[in-house]
Design a protein around this motif. Structure first.
Motif, PDB file in Angstrom:
ATOM      1  N   ILE A  91      -2.633  18.705  42.100  1.00 27.31           N
ATOM      2  CA  ILE A  91      -1.641  18.366  43.120  1.00 27.31           C
ATOM      3  C   ILE A  91      -0.246  18.604  42.567  1.00 27.31           C
ATOM      4  CG2 ILE A  91      -0.673  16.514  44.538  1.00 27.31           C
ATOM      5  CD1 ILE A  91      -3.407  15.165  44.475  1.00 27.31           C
ATOM      6  N   ASP A  92       0.578  19.262  43.337  1.00 29.23           N
ATOM      7  CA  ASP A  92       1.985  19.461  42.993  1.00 29.23           C
ATOM      8  C   ASP A  92       2.748  18.202  43.397  1.00 29.23           C
ATOM      9  OD1 ASP A  92       4.639  20.146  42.728  1.00 29.23           O
ATOM     10  OD2 ASP A  92       4.506  21.991  43.887  1.00 29.23           O
ATOM     11  N   MET A  93       3.162  17.399  42.420  1.00 28.13           N
ATOM     12  CA  MET A  93       3.806  16.127  42.711  1.00 28.13           C
ATOM     13  C   MET A  93       5.184  16.294  43.336  1.00 28.13           C
ATOM     14  SD  MET A  93       1.447  14.065  41.935  1.00 28.13           S
ATOM     15  CE  MET A  93       2.305  12.480  42.055  1.00 28.13           C
ATOM     16  N   THR A  94       5.758  17.473  43.208  1.00 28.07           N
ATOM     17  CA  THR A  94       7.073  17.715  43.817  1.00 28.07           C
ATOM     18  C   THR A  94       6.956  18.020  45.307  1.00 28.07           C
ATOM     19  OG1 THR A  94       7.109  20.115  43.393  1.00 28.07           O
ATOM     20  CG2 THR A  94       7.871  18.669  41.622  1.00 28.07           C
ATOM     21  N   GLY A  96      11.463  10.545  41.623  1.00 26.08           N
ATOM     22  CA  GLY A  96      12.365  10.311  40.506  1.00 26.08           C
ATOM     23  C   GLY A  96      11.731   9.534  39.372  1.00 26.08           C
ATOM     24  N   PRO A  97      12.505   9.264  38.311  1.00 25.80           N
ATOM     25  CA  PRO A  97      11.965   8.630  37.090  1.00 25.80           C
ATOM     26  C   PRO A  97      11.460   7.210  37.285  1.00 25.80           C
ATOM     27  CG  PRO A  97      14.370   8.813  36.997  1.00 25.80           C
ATOM     28  CD  PRO A  97      13.926   9.627  38.164  1.00 25.80           C
ATOM     29  N   GLY A  98      11.906   6.517  38.333  1.00 23.01           N
ATOM     30  CA  GLY A  98      11.431   5.157  38.559  1.00 23.01           C
ATOM     31  C   GLY A  98      10.049   5.084  39.154  1.00 23.01           C
ATOM     32  N   TRP A  99       9.568   6.224  39.654  1.00 22.60           N
ATOM     33  CA  TRP A  99       8.259   6.234  40.302  1.00 22.60           C
ATOM     34  C   TRP A  99       7.367   7.325  39.706  1.00 22.60           C
ATOM     35  CZ3 TRP A  99       7.077   2.259  43.469  1.00 22.60           C
ATOM     36  CH2 TRP A  99       8.140   1.499  43.980  1.00 22.60           C
ATOM     37  N   PHE A 100       7.169   8.433  40.436  1.00 29.00           N
ATOM     38  CA  PHE A 100       6.265   9.476  39.951  1.00 29.00           C
ATOM     39  C   PHE A 100       6.845  10.299  38.803  1.00 29.00           C
ATOM     40  CE2 PHE A 100       4.461   9.286  44.420  1.00 29.00           C
ATOM     41  CZ  PHE A 100       3.272   8.699  44.032  1.00 29.00           C
ATOM     42  N   ASP A 101       8.153  10.353  38.702  1.00 27.83           N
ATOM     43  CA  ASP A 101       8.825  11.163  37.671  1.00 27.83           C
ATOM     44  C   ASP A 101       8.263  12.581  37.678  1.00 27.83           C
ATOM     45  OD1 ASP A 101      10.475  11.971  35.655  1.00 27.83           O
ATOM     46  OD2 ASP A 101       9.563  10.718  34.094  1.00 27.83           O
ATOM     47  N   GLY A 131       0.958   3.898  34.852  1.00 29.44           N
ATOM     48  CA  GLY A 131       2.349   3.741  34.445  1.00 29.44           C
ATOM     49  C   GLY A 131       3.354   3.775  35.575  1.00 29.44           C
ATOM     50  N   VAL A 132       2.887   3.774  36.827  1.00 29.83           N
ATOM     51  CA  VAL A 132       3.794   3.708  37.979  1.00 29.83           C
ATOM     52  C   VAL A 132       3.877   2.236  38.368  1.00 29.83           C
ATOM     53  CG1 VAL A 132       4.307   4.580  40.296  1.00 29.83           C
ATOM     54  CG2 VAL A 132       2.998   5.992  38.684  1.00 29.83           C
ATOM     55  N   SER A 133       4.722   1.505  37.686  1.00 25.74           N
ATOM     56  CA  SER A 133       4.679   0.040  37.777  1.00 25.74           C
ATOM     57  C   SER A 133       5.937  -0.594  38.367  1.00 25.74           C
ATOM     58  CB  SER A 133       4.424  -0.545  36.382  1.00 25.74           C
ATOM     59  OG  SER A 133       5.378  -0.075  35.453  1.00 25.74           O
TER      60      SER A 133
END
Length: 217
Positions: A97-100, A115-120, A191-193
């Motif tokens: 899956i392309d997370m972007t 962004g870095p706070g979530w999926f980064d 790690g998506v906490s």
């Protein structure tokens, strides 16, 4: 010169006849083009299948503070399937899956989630699933265990898969096998906490997929 009476009546008589002929032809074409879908897994052609991305989706749901079920989807992904229906335990599935490509119907919030706070997504642009085992739970359902790599963390998950049917599709000129699958994951395990404990940590994922057999017999 005035047209004869018979000529004046001929046009209106031909119109319904032509319309009826057209309907017959359309019905005949539809019956020929409609795939003879079977849910008999043993009749699925063995070999390698590629995802038909035009007929597939990856959607996720998460409870938002108890107010609603928030929904998002990914627009870019690919997958492959290989195996032999007579030995389903040996089947293998891999998906990327392309997370972007996240779509939540709000571009500003999608950018925040990537962004870095979530999926980064800049640091971890892909999520990857590789199956490790397939266990049939009925004639048309199976538990597909595998490793999911998300946000740089790899952990085991199980997809609850349903075989929807297979057939040769004349429109695509290929053998097609269709599946639905669901799973629940704990986002904090990957790690998506952010806001863990405030937002629910359970994310439900729903997948729809049609696979096309490469080099059909």
């Amino acid at each position: 010169m005035k047209p004869r009476q018979a000529d004046r009546g001929r046009g209106p008589l031909w119109k319904p006849a032509l319309a009826a002929l057209g309907l017959v032809l359309v019905a005949s074409c539809a019956s020929v083009l409609k795939p003879a879908v079977t849910t008999d897994v043993t009749r699925v052609k063995a070999g390698d299948y590629a995802l038909d991305t035009a007929h597939a989706s990856v959607v996720f749901h998460i409870n938002h503070l108890g107010f609603s079920t928030y929904t998002g989807r990914f627009e870019a992904f690919d997958a492959s399937l290989s195996g032999d229906a007579t030995h389903p335990a040996d089947a293998r599935v891999e998906a990327v899956i392309d997370m972007t490509s996240l779509d939540v119907a709000n571009d500003v919030f999608a950018t925040e989630l990537m962004g870095p706070g979530w999926f980064d997504a800049a640091s971890f642009p892909q999520a990857v699933f590789r199956s490790t085992s397939v266990t049939m739970t009925s004639d048309t359902t199976a538990d597909v265990a595998g490793d999911l790599t998300l946000h740089g963390v790899t952990a085991p998950i199980v997809l609850k898969a349903t075989f929807n049917g297979a057939a040769f599709d004349p429109l695509r000129g290929a053998q097609v096998a269709g599946f639905s699958a669901t799973t629940d994951i704990d986002r904090t395990q990957f790690g998506v906490s952010k806001y863990a404990g405030l937002l629910t940590d359970t994310v439900s994922i729903a997948i729809e997929a049609e696979f096309l057999k490469k080099d059909p017999d």
